[in-house]
Design an enzyme around this catalytic site. Sequence first.
Site, PDB file in Angstrom:
ATOM      1  N   ILE A  48      72.230  30.460 107.574  1.00  0.00           N
ATOM      2  CA  ILE A  48      73.066  29.465 106.934  1.00  0.00           C
ATOM      3  C   ILE A  48      72.300  28.252 106.041  1.00  0.00           C
ATOM      4  CG2 ILE A  48      75.449  28.200 106.370  1.00  0.00           C
ATOM      5  CD1 ILE A  48      75.463  31.107 107.443  1.00  0.00           C
TER       6      ILE A  48
ATOM      7  N   GLU B 144      71.097  37.277 100.530  1.00  0.00           N
ATOM      8  CA  GLU B 144      72.009  37.519  99.503  1.00  0.00           C
ATOM      9  C   GLU B 144      72.115  39.053  99.019  1.00  0.00           C
ATOM     10  OE1 GLU B 144      73.071  34.368  96.737  1.00  0.00           O
ATOM     11  OE2 GLU B 144      72.033  32.951  98.252  1.00  0.00           O
TER      12      GLU B 144
END
Length: 407
Positions: free
Chosen positions: A185, A386
């Site tokens: 993250i 992503e």
Amino acid sequence: MSLENGASTPPIQKRAREDRFQGHDYYNIDELLSEDHLLARDAVRTWVKQEVTPIIEEYADRAQCPTHLFKGLAEIGAFGPSLPEEYGGGGMDEIAYGIIMQELERGDSGIRSMASVQGSLVMYPIYRFGSEEQRRKYLPKLGNGDFIGCFGLTEPDHGSNPNGMVTNIKEDGDSYILNGAKMWITNSPLADVAVVWAKDEGGVVRGVIVERDMKGFSAPEIHGKWSLRASITGELVFEDVRVPKSNILPNVQGMKGPLSCLSKARYGIAWGVIGAAMDCYDSALRYSKERMQFGRPIGQFQLTQKKLAEMITEITKAQLLAWRLGTLANQGKASPAQISMAKRNNVHMALEVAREARQIHGGMGITNEYPVMRHMMNLETVLTYEGTHDIHLLITGHDVTGLNAFQ
């Protein structure tokens, strides 16, 4: 900041090396851009030359995040450029957003990640799916850099299959109890606010706004990265975190929520990596004219010219792809599959350009006297995050055949 042995870390000084980058526009694509687009690009390019380039090699070398740049990113309008001004955004269009990401990634992929996570993965879902109260509470502070945000979707055992997440919320009076963990993250160890995706008791994915001071919430940093070294990365750990029901994003349920955020961020990546590619090409082109071998500059040799010609060709194709995608996005017509195609193509292009540029620089290409090796290492991560290179290929395959390879 201190080292693990307790010794103080000396302050990082600006490098003497001059940033001589010049933009590259082989097909006169600037003629397709508005005056506002060009002004935004020039402002961010100037900021990168003044604030990022002089320090980025040292921060990357030490694997430290230049956290002082968060405020600067806010000041140049890099947080949510295409969100409404009344909610802390820039009020610009999607092409302006892309151009800003391009210029930031020309400096470093990690700096672009800091901005795109804040804008596309935190501000955007709160704006699109949040209540008016949530928008007013969080977005202005995220937009001006008072709050740092992060986005919690990927889990230790669930990356390309986010719907397999085990992070969950259970109703308890006027709150939900949140348990689980997220991995890889960006910004998490610094974050004041985390937009977290978790399954409710019915197995439906919901968005939850988690604040740093909530008991049971921690965000340990991940160390040992050889890529995105100037970007801070961590985990999100939730142990019976009590989250008020008012912190649930009320206007979305299911995977549509996180996937729409990823589309927004992937769009920014499709533009951003062009900046990294241009920086590598710019450095290689200049080096090829200055480096002498066999009595002449290496740029005069056919094989070097082949490399440079192929590099600028691929950059130009990526620029046109991004511009067309931006035009569709401004019209509300850009599909997730079209965004996936651009993300996959342009990241791969940038990585190949970086590798060719490294060869042109020879041994010097692996040193931090030039930006190429840092870009190459960063792009190895951008190729994966992503949505991996292969997953985006299957998204395109699904779109053109109508047959789902994921099932």
